[in-house]
Enzyme design. Structure first.
Site, mmCIF file in Angstrom:
data_model
loop_
_atom_site.group_PDB
_atom_site.id
_atom_site.type_symbol
_atom_site.label_atom_id
_atom_site.label_comp_id
_atom_site.label_asym_id
_atom_site.label_seq_id
_atom_site.Cartn_x
_atom_site.Cartn_y
_atom_site.Cartn_z
ATOM 1 N N GLN A 1 -3.997 2.259 15.065
ATOM 2 C CA GLN A 1 -2.917 2.759 14.203
ATOM 3 C C GLN A 1 -2.037 3.761 14.946
ATOM 4 O O GLN A 1 -0.810 3.724 14.873
ATOM 5 C CB GLN A 1 -3.545 3.406 12.959
ATOM 6 N N THR B 1 -9.008 -5.751 3.637
ATOM 7 C CA THR B 1 -8.918 -4.793 2.533
ATOM 8 C C THR B 1 -9.902 -5.290 1.481
ATOM 9 O O THR B 1 -9.830 -6.451 1.092
ATOM 10 C CB THR B 1 -7.492 -4.778 1.935
ATOM 11 N N GLU C 1 -10.638 3.814 3.673
ATOM 12 C CA GLU C 1 -9.780 4.664 2.841
ATOM 13 C C GLU C 1 -10.107 4.378 1.376
ATOM 14 O O GLU C 1 -10.016 3.232 0.924
ATOM 15 C CB GLU C 1 -8.289 4.412 3.117
ATOM 16 N N GLU D 1 -9.244 4.095 -2.226
ATOM 17 C CA GLU D 1 -8.000 3.930 -2.981
ATOM 18 C C GLU D 1 -8.292 3.241 -4.301
ATOM 19 O O GLU D 1 -9.350 2.659 -4.504
ATOM 20 C CB GLU D 1 -6.992 3.061 -2.192
ATOM 21 N N LYS E 1 -4.403 -2.189 9.923
ATOM 22 C CA LYS E 1 -4.713 -2.223 8.497
ATOM 23 C C LYS E 1 -4.976 -3.631 7.985
ATOM 24 O O LYS E 1 -5.704 -3.799 7.012
ATOM 25 C CB LYS E 1 -3.522 -1.648 7.706
ATOM 26 N N GLU F 1 -9.971 12.439 7.629
ATOM 27 C CA GLU F 1 -9.835 13.781 7.052
ATOM 28 C C GLU F 1 -11.163 14.530 6.973
ATOM 29 O O GLU F 1 -11.216 15.725 7.231
ATOM 30 C CB GLU F 1 -9.259 13.687 5.632
ATOM 31 N N HIS G 1 -3.728 13.952 0.963
ATOM 32 C CA HIS G 1 -3.968 13.058 2.108
ATOM 33 C C HIS G 1 -2.792 13.130 3.086
ATOM 34 O O HIS G 1 -2.978 13.296 4.294
ATOM 35 C CB HIS G 1 -4.162 11.625 1.600
ATOM 36 N N ASP H 1 0.844 -1.200 0.000
ATOM 37 C CA ASP H 1 0.000 0.000 0.000
ATOM 38 C C ASP H 1 0.880 1.252 0.000
ATOM 39 O O ASP H 1 1.792 1.374 0.817
ATOM 40 C CB ASP H 1 -0.905 -0.007 1.240
ATOM 41 N N ASP I 1 -9.113 0.409 1.922
ATOM 42 C CA ASP I 1 -8.146 0.028 2.958
ATOM 43 C C ASP I 1 -8.770 0.359 4.316
ATOM 44 O O ASP I 1 -8.525 1.431 4.886
ATOM 45 C CB ASP I 1 -6.844 0.803 2.721
ATOM 46 N N ARG J 1 -8.164 3.577 13.365
ATOM 47 C CA ARG J 1 -7.320 4.743 13.648
ATOM 48 C C ARG J 1 -6.748 4.741 15.058
ATOM 49 O O ARG J 1 -5.616 5.214 15.271
ATOM 50 C CB ARG J 1 -8.120 6.029 13.420
HETATM 51 CA CA CA Z 1 -4.018 3.175 2.844
#
Ligand code: CA
Length: 467
Positions: A265, A282, A224, A226, A278, A399, A158, A151, A258, A262
């Site tokens: 993380q 996925t 996320e 992606e 993570k 975000e 971002h 990834d 993804d 948080r």
């Molecule tokens: Ca990612």
């Protein structure tokens, strides 16, 4: 330049499969993505490669059975086990761009009726062209065989937003503008669209310095947005792929979510980067939209602002600068359980574009193999969260609900904890994901003078944590 616009992209082409001519479909005759399905109750058992066309699917293995597709373009194997179609797909991945172009041309000719041998043969049509409703009811999408998953972090928007939450005055680390930053993810937990996502449990930071961390269900669960890049031909160990050859090694792209914990993380990521926050899941969309299909939607690479360094020579080329980006509009929707129960349509959370990425897919692949690392057919590269310069183009809740905005003039500074919830049409609010929430990613390409093509959907519903 390996992928050129040819007659298969002609916007006036139509198919005798009527639903493919609907201007709204993601899968007109100009698209022809590859997808892998496990058929459980359909007459053809096992795993098959299907090409969506309008609301129907074309079965490539059945085409070969009916002598309508040559094995030199699409190799098939004996149907002894479920892996056979996966082997066929791997063979397509290993084939040259020229062979893949001829495969695309052959499928296009059969579906336009330029070669009428499928259209005019009722028995072959019955077995090769599958009804979409039957496929969705009686088959499950499968991921192709993914050996390795990496990834990246290729959106400067971002990276700047996330960096600002922790380092408001110095959001980007010094390497960001020189290397496409990435980490090795986990291939075993890459799942097809529709797979339920169990809320992970894990450690979170101690409430006070020096205290013990907590352990329990993630409280700050996020998605996320992606793109996934599917590697076609690989390279031998010790033999880097040059930027000039990089696109030859890419089969196509899909949507990728993804999922990210948080709170876990934040505690675990130092000093070696993401790990359990993570790798619990996925999600990828089932349709690999090929580089051939994307040829009309190339775009100049993101223009670096004045003062940013040019990429080093091994990550730069005229083609990559002029056409290395891909113009793909990307959207994220949420549907909570309450919204689904009340029949409220999914609510759009953001809309962005893949061409806004700081690094191109060719630069990511070139960088990945620049030390001699061997890429293999089917390897999956995540692009990193696709966020744009505006608030409505932020590709994750971390975000979207954050109060800061480093791209405003003047910049709005805020800590990572300063958040405003998103109001949903059901009257509910979200800062992060709750159990029962469904996230839906969509993507499509549009350009004047060409037919719109789409990526289908990438879906997942959050299930409560186990035990
Ligand atoms: Ca990612």
């Amino acid at each position: 330049m390996p992928y050129e616009i040819d007659e298969t992209h002609d916007p006036s082409l139509e198919s005798w499969v009527e639903s493919a001519n609907d201007p709204e479909t993601d899968f007109p005759i100009q698209n022809l993505p590859l997808s892998l399905w496990e058929m459980t109750n359909l007459s053809s058992q096992g795993t098959h490669i299907l090409v969506p066309i309008g609301d129907s699917f074309l079965d490539l293995d059945e085409l070969v059975e009916h002598d309508l597709l040559d094995r030199s373009l699409y190799p098939t194997f004996h149907y002894d086990d479920f892996d056979d179609a996966s082997k066929s797909l791997a063979a397509v991945m290993r084939s040259s761009p020229e062979t893949r172009r001829r495969l695309r041309e052959r499928i296009s000719d059969l579906l336009t009726g330029k070669d009428p041998s499928l259209r005019d043969n009722p028995e072959a049509r019955e077995e090769c062209l599958l009804d979409g409703d039957d496929v969705h009811e009686d088959a499950m999408p499968e991921t192709h065989s993914i050996g390795d998953y990496t990834d990246f972090y290729a959106s400067v928007h971002h990276a700047t937003n996330v960096g600002s939450m922790f380092r408001p005055d110095n959001p980007l680390l010094p390497n960001y503008k020189w290397i496409p930053v990435g980490y090795h993810g986990r291939a075993s937990s890459v799942v097809p669209s529709g797979t339920p996502i169990v809320r992970p449990k894990g450690q979170t930071a101690p409430a006070e310095d020096g205290g013990a961390p907590g352990f329990g269900p993630c409280k700050l669960l996020d998605y996320e947005l992606e793109m996934g890049v599917v590697v076609g031909r690989g390279n031998d160990l010790g033999e880097p792929i040059s930027i000039a050859d990089a696109e030859d090694h890419i089969l196509g792209l899909c949507l990728l979510n993804d999922w990210s914990a948080r709170d876990m993380q934040k505690w675990e990521y130092v000093p070696l980067g993401p790990f359990l926050a993570k790798n619990f899941a996925t999600t990828v969309s089932p349709y690999i939209v090929t580089m051939e299909a994307l040829a009309p939607f190339r775009s100049p690479r993101y223009e670096r602002p004045d003062g940013d360094p040019a990429p080093l020579p091994h990550l730069d080329s005229d083609h990559d600068r002029d056409a290395g980006a891909l113009d793909i509009t990307l959207e994220v929707f949420i549907a909570t359980k309450q919204m689904r129960d009340k029949g409220i349509a999914p609510h759009r959370l953001s809309k962005g574009n893949f061409k806004d990425m700081y690094w191109t897919v060719a630069q990511m692949l070139t960088h990945h193999s620049s030390n001699g690392c061997n890429m293999q057919p089917g390897d999956l590269l995540g692009s990193g969260t696709v966020s744009g310069p505006t608030r409505d183009a932020r590709g994750c809740l971390l975000e979207l609900t954050w109060d800061g905005d480093p791209f405003a003039n003047p910049p709005v500074k805020a800590t990572g904890a300063d958040r405003t919830p998103i109001d949903l049409p059901s009257g509910e609010q979200r800062k992060f994901l709750e159990d029962g929430d469904e996230i839906i990613l969509k993507g499509y390409c549009e350009r004047e003078g060409f037919r719109r093509i789409g990526f289908g959907e990438c879906r997942g519903i959050i299930q409560p944590a186990k035990g």
